[in-house]
Design a protein around this motif. Structure first.
Motif, PDB file in Angstrom:
ATOM      1  N   GLN A  33     -25.086   3.248  12.427  1.00 56.03           N
ATOM      2  CA  GLN A  33     -26.266   4.015  12.013  1.00 56.03           C
ATOM      3  C   GLN A  33     -26.673   5.034  13.086  1.00 56.03           C
ATOM      4  OE1 GLN A  33     -29.690   1.564  11.058  1.00 56.03           O
ATOM      5  NE2 GLN A  33     -30.075   2.740   9.192  1.00 56.03           N
ATOM      6  N   ILE A  34     -26.667   4.598  14.346  1.00 53.67           N
ATOM      7  CA  ILE A  34     -27.093   5.499  15.427  1.00 53.67           C
ATOM      8  C   ILE A  34     -26.136   6.676  15.564  1.00 53.67           C
ATOM      9  CG2 ILE A  34     -27.310   5.713  17.946  1.00 53.67           C
ATOM     10  CD1 ILE A  34     -28.761   3.056  17.992  1.00 53.67           C
ATOM     11  N   VAL A  35     -24.836   6.436  15.508  1.00 54.38           N
ATOM     12  CA  VAL A  35     -23.893   7.556  15.644  1.00 54.38           C
ATOM     13  C   VAL A  35     -24.141   8.571  14.525  1.00 54.38           C
ATOM     14  CG1 VAL A  35     -21.473   8.270  15.563  1.00 54.38           C
ATOM     15  CG2 VAL A  35     -22.124   6.288  16.915  1.00 54.38           C
ATOM     16  N   HIS A  36     -24.313   8.102  13.312  1.00 54.37           N
ATOM     17  CA  HIS A  36     -24.578   9.044  12.212  1.00 54.37           C
ATOM     18  C   HIS A  36     -25.891   9.795  12.426  1.00 54.37           C
ATOM     19  CE1 HIS A  36     -21.308   6.975  10.089  1.00 54.37           C
ATOM     20  NE2 HIS A  36     -21.252   8.057   9.338  1.00 54.37           N
ATOM     21  N   GLN A  37     -26.910   9.084  12.889  1.00 58.84           N
ATOM     22  CA  GLN A  37     -28.205   9.753  13.098  1.00 58.84           C
ATOM     23  C   GLN A  37     -28.106  10.806  14.199  1.00 58.84           C
ATOM     24  OE1 GLN A  37     -30.966   6.484  13.706  1.00 58.84           O
ATOM     25  NE2 GLN A  37     -31.321   6.247  11.510  1.00 58.84           N
ATOM     26  N   VAL A  38     -27.410  10.448  15.286  1.00 56.50           N
ATOM     27  CA  VAL A  38     -27.262  11.397  16.392  1.00 56.50           C
ATOM     28  C   VAL A  38     -26.471  12.628  15.929  1.00 56.50           C
ATOM     29  CG1 VAL A  38     -26.194  11.734  18.662  1.00 56.50           C
ATOM     30  CG2 VAL A  38     -27.514   9.677  18.217  1.00 56.50           C
ATOM     31  N   GLU A  39     -25.431  12.389  15.146  1.00 54.82           N
ATOM     32  CA  GLU A  39     -24.633  13.514  14.630  1.00 54.82           C
ATOM     33  C   GLU A  39     -25.523  14.441  13.787  1.00 54.82           C
ATOM     34  OE1 GLU A  39     -21.426  14.199  15.231  1.00 54.82           O
ATOM     35  OE2 GLU A  39     -20.449  12.340  15.813  1.00 54.82           O
ATOM     36  N   GLU A  40     -26.382  13.843  12.970  1.00 52.90           N
ATOM     37  CA  GLU A  40     -27.272  14.683  12.137  1.00 52.90           C
ATOM     38  C   GLU A  40     -28.220  15.502  13.015  1.00 52.90           C
ATOM     39  OE1 GLU A  40     -27.145  15.343   8.910  1.00 52.90           O
ATOM     40  OE2 GLU A  40     -25.622  13.855   8.417  1.00 52.90           O
ATOM     41  N   LEU A  41     -28.674  14.895  14.114  1.00 54.96           N
ATOM     42  CA  LEU A  41     -29.587  15.629  15.009  1.00 54.96           C
ATOM     43  C   LEU A  41     -28.874  16.803  15.672  1.00 54.96           C
ATOM     44  CD1 LEU A  41     -31.617  12.743  16.701  1.00 54.96           C
ATOM     45  CD2 LEU A  41     -32.464  14.440  15.071  1.00 54.96           C
ATOM     46  N   TRP A  42     -27.634  16.573  16.146  1.00 59.96           N
ATOM     47  CA  TRP A  42     -26.898  17.682  16.761  1.00 59.96           C
ATOM     48  C   TRP A  42     -26.620  18.778  15.731  1.00 59.96           C
ATOM     49  CZ3 TRP A  42     -28.318  17.454  21.246  1.00 59.96           C
ATOM     50  CH2 TRP A  42     -28.049  16.432  22.146  1.00 59.96           C
ATOM     51  N   MET A  43     -26.346  18.350  14.503  1.00 60.59           N
ATOM     52  CA  MET A  43     -26.087  19.364  13.467  1.00 60.59           C
ATOM     53  C   MET A  43     -27.366  20.158  13.161  1.00 60.59           C
ATOM     54  SD  MET A  43     -23.248  17.757  10.874  1.00 60.59           S
ATOM     55  CE  MET A  43     -23.660  16.045  10.754  1.00 60.59           C
ATOM     56  N   LYS A  44     -28.507  19.473  13.203  1.00 60.02           N
ATOM     57  CA  LYS A  44     -29.786  20.171  12.995  1.00 60.02           C
ATOM     58  C   LYS A  44     -29.968  21.256  14.060  1.00 60.02           C
ATOM     59  CE  LYS A  44     -34.783  19.409  13.038  1.00 60.02           C
ATOM     60  NZ  LYS A  44     -35.869  18.471  12.749  1.00 60.02           N
ATOM     61  N   LEU A  45     -29.684  20.880  15.310  1.00 60.60           N
ATOM     62  CA  LEU A  45     -29.828  21.847  16.401  1.00 60.60           C
ATOM     63  C   LEU A  45     -28.809  22.983  16.262  1.00 60.60           C
ATOM     64  CD1 LEU A  45     -31.215  22.679  19.012  1.00 60.60           C
ATOM     65  CD2 LEU A  45     -29.715  21.116  20.265  1.00 60.60           C
ATOM     66  N   MET A  79     -20.327  16.350  19.155  1.00 61.35           N
ATOM     67  CA  MET A  79     -20.177  15.759  17.820  1.00 61.35           C
ATOM     68  C   MET A  79     -18.812  15.099  17.661  1.00 61.35           C
ATOM     69  SD  MET A  79     -22.036  18.787  15.673  1.00 61.35           S
ATOM     70  CE  MET A  79     -20.983  18.573  14.261  1.00 61.35           C
ATOM     71  N   GLY A  80     -17.785  15.744  18.210  1.00 53.60           N
ATOM     72  CA  GLY A  80     -16.438  15.172  18.125  1.00 53.60           C
ATOM     73  C   GLY A  80     -16.289  13.968  19.042  1.00 53.60           C
ATOM     74  N   GLU A  81     -16.786  14.129  20.263  1.00 52.67           N
ATOM     75  CA  GLU A  81     -16.624  13.077  21.275  1.00 52.67           C
ATOM     76  C   GLU A  81     -17.344  11.788  20.855  1.00 52.67           C
ATOM     77  OE1 GLU A  81     -14.569  13.248  23.599  1.00 52.67           O
ATOM     78  OE2 GLU A  81     -15.137  11.464  24.744  1.00 52.67           O
ATOM     79  N   GLN A  82     -18.503  11.954  20.205  1.00 46.58           N
ATOM     80  CA  GLN A  82     -19.297  10.774  19.869  1.00 46.58           C
ATOM     81  C   GLN A  82     -18.668   9.898  18.798  1.00 46.58           C
ATOM     82  OE1 GLN A  82     -23.149  12.471  19.265  1.00 46.58           O
ATOM     83  NE2 GLN A  82     -23.352  12.853  21.444  1.00 46.58           N
ATOM     84  N   MET A  83     -17.694  10.469  18.093  1.00 45.38           N
ATOM     85  CA  MET A  83     -16.961   9.662  17.107  1.00 45.38           C
ATOM     86  C   MET A  83     -16.290   8.476  17.804  1.00 45.38           C
ATOM     87  SD  MET A  83     -16.869  10.950  13.976  1.00 45.38           S
ATOM     88  CE  MET A  83     -17.639  12.404  13.289  1.00 45.38           C
ATOM     89  N   ARG A  84     -15.996   8.659  19.098  1.00 46.63           N
ATOM     90  CA  ARG A  84     -15.290   7.616  19.841  1.00 46.63           C
ATOM     91  C   ARG A  84     -16.058   6.294  19.866  1.00 46.63           C
ATOM     92  NH1 ARG A  84     -11.495   7.701  23.128  1.00 46.63           N
ATOM     93  NH2 ARG A  84     -12.550   6.629  24.811  1.00 46.63           N
ATOM     94  N   VAL A  85     -17.384   6.393  19.808  1.00 43.30           N
ATOM     95  CA  VAL A  85     -18.179   5.155  19.820  1.00 43.30           C
ATOM     96  C   VAL A  85     -17.744   4.263  18.660  1.00 43.30           C
ATOM     97  CG1 VAL A  85     -20.509   4.190  19.638  1.00 43.30           C
ATOM     98  CG2 VAL A  85     -20.151   6.319  20.900  1.00 43.30           C
ATOM     99  N   LEU A  86     -17.468   4.889  17.520  1.00 49.43           N
ATOM    100  CA  LEU A  86     -17.111   4.081  16.345  1.00 49.43           C
ATOM    101  C   LEU A  86     -15.653   3.629  16.372  1.00 49.43           C
ATOM    102  CD1 LEU A  86     -19.201   5.782  13.521  1.00 49.43           C
ATOM    103  CD2 LEU A  86     -19.699   3.736  14.857  1.00 49.43           C
ATOM    104  N   GLU A  87     -14.875   4.190  17.295  1.00 51.84           N
ATOM    105  CA  GLU A  87     -13.501   3.699  17.442  1.00 51.84           C
ATOM    106  C   GLU A  87     -13.493   2.334  18.136  1.00 51.84           C
ATOM    107  OE1 GLU A  87     -10.988   7.844  17.318  1.00 51.84           O
ATOM    108  OE2 GLU A  87     -10.996   6.699  19.174  1.00 51.84           O
ATOM    109  N   THR A  88     -14.657   1.951  18.689  1.00 52.89           N
ATOM    110  CA  THR A  88     -14.738   0.629  19.319  1.00 52.89           C
ATOM    111  C   THR A  88     -15.133  -0.438  18.286  1.00 52.89           C
ATOM    112  OG1 THR A  88     -17.060   0.937  19.943  1.00 52.89           O
ATOM    113  CG2 THR A  88     -15.399   1.643  21.546  1.00 52.89           C
ATOM    114  N   MET A  89     -15.282  -0.005  17.032  1.00 54.13           N
ATOM    115  CA  MET A  89     -15.646  -0.947  15.962  1.00 54.13           C
ATOM    116  C   MET A  89     -14.345  -1.403  15.271  1.00 54.13           C
ATOM    117  SD  MET A  89     -18.155  -0.048  12.739  1.00 54.13           S
ATOM    118  CE  MET A  89     -17.192   1.322  12.167  1.00 54.13           C
TER     119      MET A  89
END
Ligand code: HEM
Length: 232
Positions: A33-45, A79-89
Motif C-alpha cells: 500500500q505504501i509503495v503505491h501511495q508514494v508512487e501516486e504522490l511522486w506522480m502528482k508532483l 518511481m522506478g527505484e522504489q519498485m525494488r521495495v516490492l521485489e522483497t515481497m
C-alpha cells in the motif's frame, strides 16, 4: 498536543491512510500500500512540474523549463527505484494481497493515466518555441552550439522520456518476478502486454531527429525533415 511539524506535514492524516495491522490480510500489505501511495504522490508532483514546464516554454523561459524537466527526471528515477521495495515481497504474499485487491488494477492509477496524457501540450509548446526562435529540431541537433539553451532543453525532455520508459521497465521486471511473464492479469490481459507500453515514447520527434541526424553520417535512404518534427 500536535507539534508544528505534525500540523504542517499533516502526519496524522497521512499515517492513517494505510490499513491498520488488524485490517491487513498479511504483513506485506503495508509495504504494498505504501509503495503505491508514494508512487501516486511522486506522480502528482511530476504532473505539476510538467504543467509548469509547459507554461515556462510558452513564456520563452527556456532554462527554467529545462530545470523543471530535470526535476521530473529525478522523480521518474525514484518511481522506478522504489519498485525494488516490492521485489522483497514473495510471490505468495502478493497473491494474498491480490485477493484483497478485488478488481483493482494499476491501469486505473490516476497519476499514471494523467502522465500518459501530458505529451501533446508539451510537444506543441516545444514546436511553437522552436518556431518562435527560428530553429528547426534537426538544425539544432546538427549544431547544438546554435542554441545551447534550446538543445539542453530538448535533452532534458529526452531524459524525462527515458526515465518514464525505465519506470515502466522496472514495473515490468517486478511483474515478471512476482507473477511470471505469461500469467493472465486481473483485467484478463497477460503481463506480457506491458512490454508494449515499455516501448512507447512520450516525445517521438526527439527520437526521430536522431535517426535523421544518423543519415547525415551514414549513407542510406534519405529521411524527410518533416519526419523529425518539421526540422530543417
Ligand atoms: C507486486 C507488485 C505489482 C504487480 C504484481 C503488478 C502487476 C501488474 C499487472 C499484471 C498489470 C497489467 C494490468 C493488470 O492486470 O492490472 C499492471 C499494470 C500497472 N501497474 Fe502494476 N503491479 C505491481 C506494482 C505496481 C506499482 C507499485 C505501481 C505503482 C505505480 C503499479 C502501477 C501499474 C500501472 C500504472 C499499470 C498500468 C501500466 C500500463 O498500462 O502500461 N504497479 N500491474
Amino acid at each position: 498536543m500536535t507539534t508544528e511539524y505534525e500540523r504542517y506535514i499533516r502526519t496524522e492524516a497521512l499515517l492513517t491512510l494505510q490499513k491498520t495491522a488488524d485490517e491487513r490480510v498479511c504483513h506485506d500489505e503495508l509495504a504494498f500500500q505504501i509503495v503505491h501511495q508514494v508512487e501516486e504522490l511522486w506522480m502528482k508532483l511530476a504532473l505539476e512540474e510538467l504543467a509548469l514546464a509547459e507554461r515556462l516554454m510558452t513564456q520563452d523561459r527556456i532554462n527554467e523549463a529545462r530545470d523543471t524537466f530535470s526535476r521530473v527526471h529525478v522523480l521518474m528515477g525514484l518511481m522506478g527505484e522504489q519498485m525494488r521495495v516490492l521485489e522483497t515481497m514473495s510471490p505468495r504474499a502478493y497473491f494474498v494481497v491480490r485477493a484483497a485487491l478485488g478488481r483493482g488494477s494499476g491501469q486505473e492509477s490516476p497519476g499514471f493515466n494523467q502522465l500518459l496524457a501530458c505529451p501533446p501540450p508539451l510537444r506543441a509548446a516545444l514546436k511553437a518555441l522552436l518556431a518562435r526562435h527560428g530553429v528547426g529540431l534537426l538544425a539544432l541537433h546538427r549544431d547544438p552550439s546554435l542554441r545551447p539553451d534550446l538543445f539542453a532543453l530538448t535533452e532534458a525532455m529526452v531524459d524525462v522520456d527515458e526515465g518514464f520508459q525505465r519506470f515502466r521497465y522496472r514495473h515490468l521486471s517486478l511483474v515478471r518476478r512476482i507473477i511470471g511473464g505469461r500469467t493472465p492479469s486481473l483485467k484478463g490481459a497477460p503481463a506480457e502486454l506491458l512490454e508494449h507500453g515499455v516501448k512507447q515514447v512520450l516525445f517521438p520527434e526527439l527520437w526521430l531527429v536522431r535517426e535523421a541526424l544518423f543519415r547525415d553520417f551514414v549513407p542510406g535512404p534519405s529521411l524527410e525533415d518533416d519526419e523529425a518534427g518539421g526540422a530543417h
